[in-house]
Design a protein around this motif. Structure first.
Motif, mmCIF file in Angstrom:
data_model
loop_
_atom_site.group_PDB
_atom_site.id
_atom_site.type_symbol
_atom_site.label_atom_id
_atom_site.label_comp_id
_atom_site.label_asym_id
_atom_site.label_seq_id
_atom_site.Cartn_x
_atom_site.Cartn_y
_atom_site.Cartn_z
ATOM 1 N N GLY A 55 25.973 10.300 0.071
ATOM 2 C CA GLY A 55 24.647 9.885 0.794
ATOM 3 C C GLY A 55 23.622 8.772 0.013
ATOM 4 O O GLY A 55 24.041 8.469 -1.300
ATOM 5 N N ALA A 56 22.639 8.370 0.776
ATOM 6 C CA ALA A 56 21.679 7.618 0.141
ATOM 7 C C ALA A 56 20.284 7.634 0.746
ATOM 8 O O ALA A 56 20.345 8.023 1.972
ATOM 9 N N PHE A 57 19.304 7.283 -0.138
ATOM 10 C CA PHE A 57 17.905 7.206 0.755
ATOM 11 C C PHE A 57 17.379 5.871 0.146
ATOM 12 O O PHE A 57 17.172 5.604 -0.918
ATOM 13 N N LEU A 58 16.444 5.568 1.098
ATOM 14 C CA LEU A 58 15.695 4.337 0.878
ATOM 15 C C LEU A 58 14.222 4.543 0.919
ATOM 16 O O LEU A 58 13.925 5.421 2.113
ATOM 17 N N PHE A 59 13.268 4.477 -0.069
ATOM 18 C CA PHE A 59 11.904 4.932 -0.042
ATOM 19 C C PHE A 59 11.044 4.002 -0.499
ATOM 20 O O PHE A 59 11.455 3.159 -1.445
ATOM 21 N N PHE A 60 9.896 4.372 -0.163
ATOM 22 C CA PHE A 60 8.844 3.486 -0.850
ATOM 23 C C PHE A 60 8.370 4.349 -2.018
ATOM 24 O O PHE A 60 7.923 5.703 -1.938
ATOM 25 N N SER A 109 0.767 -1.080 -0.006
ATOM 26 C CA SER A 109 -0.056 -0.087 -0.001
ATOM 27 C C SER A 109 1.135 1.316 0.021
ATOM 28 O O SER A 109 0.451 2.341 -0.420
ATOM 29 N N LEU A 110 1.968 1.041 0.426
ATOM 30 C CA LEU A 110 2.790 2.336 0.354
ATOM 31 C C LEU A 110 3.973 2.405 -0.706
ATOM 32 O O LEU A 110 4.445 3.497 -1.201
ATOM 33 N N GLY A 111 3.913 1.264 -1.620
ATOM 34 C CA GLY A 111 4.552 1.020 -2.834
ATOM 35 C C GLY A 111 5.537 0.303 -2.989
ATOM 36 O O GLY A 111 5.860 -0.494 -1.954
ATOM 37 N N ALA A 112 6.474 0.344 -4.043
ATOM 38 C CA ALA A 112 7.762 -0.418 -4.182
ATOM 39 C C ALA A 112 8.769 -0.051 -3.286
ATOM 40 O O ALA A 112 9.118 1.298 -3.305
ATOM 41 N N LEU A 113 9.801 -0.735 -2.567
ATOM 42 C CA LEU A 113 10.807 -0.199 -2.069
ATOM 43 C C LEU A 113 12.067 0.051 -2.868
ATOM 44 O O LEU A 113 12.304 -0.972 -3.585
ATOM 45 N N GLU A 114 12.602 1.096 -2.893
ATOM 46 C CA GLU A 114 13.513 1.468 -3.899
ATOM 47 C C GLU A 114 14.669 2.195 -3.212
ATOM 48 O O GLU A 114 14.264 2.740 -1.976
ATOM 49 N N CYS A 115 15.973 2.245 -3.788
ATOM 50 C CA CYS A 115 16.941 2.955 -3.206
ATOM 51 C C CYS A 115 17.409 3.922 -4.232
ATOM 52 O O CYS A 115 17.484 3.688 -5.551
ATOM 53 N N ARG A 116 18.139 5.184 -3.887
ATOM 54 C CA ARG A 116 18.904 5.875 -4.795
ATOM 55 C C ARG A 116 20.083 6.525 -4.078
ATOM 56 O O ARG A 116 20.101 6.429 -2.685
ATOM 57 N N LYS A 117 21.134 6.757 -4.633
ATOM 58 C CA LYS A 117 22.421 7.366 -4.020
ATOM 59 C C LYS A 117 22.864 8.553 -4.586
ATOM 60 O O LYS A 117 22.590 8.870 -5.683
ATOM 61 N N VAL A 118 23.457 9.256 -3.724
ATOM 62 C CA VAL A 118 23.783 10.801 -4.200
ATOM 63 C C VAL A 118 25.400 10.588 -4.307
ATOM 64 O O VAL A 118 26.238 10.521 -3.536
ATOM 65 N N VAL A 119 26.005 10.915 -5.629
ATOM 66 C CA VAL A 119 27.265 10.769 -6.015
ATOM 67 C C VAL A 119 27.969 12.049 -6.360
ATOM 68 O O VAL A 119 27.292 12.957 -7.366
ATOM 69 N N LEU A 120 29.133 12.294 -6.186
ATOM 70 C CA LEU A 120 29.995 13.453 -6.579
ATOM 71 C C LEU A 120 30.295 13.440 -7.882
ATOM 72 O O LEU A 120 30.348 11.968 -8.447
ATOM 73 N N ALA A 121 30.713 14.118 -8.673
ATOM 74 C CA ALA A 121 31.364 14.227 -10.088
ATOM 75 C C ALA A 121 32.599 13.209 -10.298
ATOM 76 O O ALA A 121 32.661 12.458 -11.134
#
Length: 382
Positions: free
Chosen positions: A278-283, A260-272
């Protein structure tokens, strides 16, 4: 998740004439039907046996953790007739405190029959007092329950008791939130119209669109990459989840059950230069709400990571992003326009260890998301 049991006075005050001695004991898989029925009565207002889905979910969550042991799991109270009249559902979780491992208990539901369960509720509350616990916490306590936590020697963490909400499409976001109580407001036609108005407003009010800061980019990542990023970034906190691979994988598994909250996914924050900061885990619920479970950053890069996260979620088309407030992120999060906070329920913690209490009081703690109850279907389903 807690219940306001008015009959639970100061937990030492057991009513006179309580009758034969009742019994507090660990919950067993054989108790699931009775506990599920109690859950339905207390939280859903109907007296019927739990369906197969609820029964399986209770068994999976409260007996399946790699950290599970009967002494650290859920507890029930039997009345004189042998029936269960109150219960505390809990999940053991591994934490590190100043480099030393402990097993904490996440309390997910405190259930008691009204008058019939008052004695059991008081005894269960007494068993969770600070003097008896390495670490015990709840992230969604009611005001009455929070008062009992404090009376038992516990802390209320005020910042973690808040939820931040960043609107990207404010009218659409308001309708989506209202549809939880008025489903007609969430009709596709109405949301489509509001979306057109929101996009027109964004042209007039550029501040509605979040902007990334610094020279960094967002990359998709598997949830296992989140663990690799998170562990070194969390070492700066005196109190933090230990997250062995087996426990992390199990938490991801049960979180992923909350469709009901959606699919669990991840993104990461990358320098040049390719370094991850950094990284975040979210529905992920497309065209709806992005529910951020965990956001981690290198120390000193909070603003860059938070700004990049909001810019990416906006670009992916979400109307709203929500997440638990964290002290170390407050400066970075609060710089966002179109952001608000709401009280989500009291985040309470008890411990018998002075060093743990002191670290929590000075906000030297990372907790929440997978290391809390945000993922639970008991909050959103059934």
């Amino acid at each position: 998740m807690t219940i306001e049991v008015e009959e639970i006075r100061a937990s030492e005050n057991i009513p006179a004439g309580a009758g034969p001695r009742r019994n507090i004991r660990p919950m067993t898989p054989g108790d699931v039907p009775a506990v599920g029925r109690l859950f339905n009565r207390i939280f859903r207002g109907h007296d019927r046996a739990p369906g197969d889905d609820l029964g399986r979910y209770i068994e999976t969550v409260f007996f399946g953790s790699p950290q599970y042991h009967p002494d650290l799991g859920s507890v029930v109270h039997e009345n004189a007739a042998g029936g269960i009249d109150s219960a505390i559902l809990s999940v053991p979780m591994a934490f590190m405190v100043n480099g030393h491992p402990i097993t904490a208990r996440l309390l997910c539901a405190f259930m008691a029959e009204s008058k019939a369960g008052a004695v059991g509720a008081a005894r269960l509350a007494r068993s969770m007092r600070a003097a008896r616990q390495d670490m015990c916490f709840s992230d969604n306590a009611s005001p009455v329950s929070a008062d009992h936590w404090a009376a038992g020697g516990g802390l209320v963490l005020p910042i973690q008791s808040l939820e931040w909400q960043r609107s990207f499409l404010p009218l659409t976001a308001a309708a989506i939130l209202a549809s939880r109580h008025l489903p007609v407001v969430g009709s596709p036609i109405l949301l489509g119209i509001l979306g057109l108005v929101d996009r027109a407003l964004r042209r007039l009010r550029p501040s509605m669109r979040p902007k990334a800061e610094g020279a960094c980019r967002i990359e998709p990542a598997g949830v296992e990459e989140f663990l690799e990023c998170a562990m070194p970034m969390l070492e700066r906190f005196a109190i933090r989840p230990a997250w062995s691979k087996s426990e992390f994988d199990w938490l991801v598994h049960i979180a992923s059950m909350n469709r009901s909250l959606g699919a669990l996914e991840c993104r990461k924050v990358v320098l040049a230069d390719g370094r991850t900061i950094g990284a975040f885990l979210f529905f992920r619920k497309p065209t709806g709400i992005a529910t951020v479970l965990n956001l981690v950053t290198e120390e000193g890069r909070e603003r860059d990571v938070a700004a990049a996260m909001f810019a990416r979620l906006d670009a992916e088309g979400y109307a709203l992003a929500v997440g638990m407030a964290q002290p170390f992120l407050m400066n970075a999060i609060s710089r966002q326009r179109w952001l608000s906070f709401r009280h989500r329920g009291y985040f309470c913690l008890v411990t018998r260890h002075a060093e743990l209490r002191q670290a929590a009081e000075r906000n030297d703690i990372y907790i929440g998301g997978l290391a809390s109850e945000t993922w639970s279907r008991l909050l959103t389903d059934f």
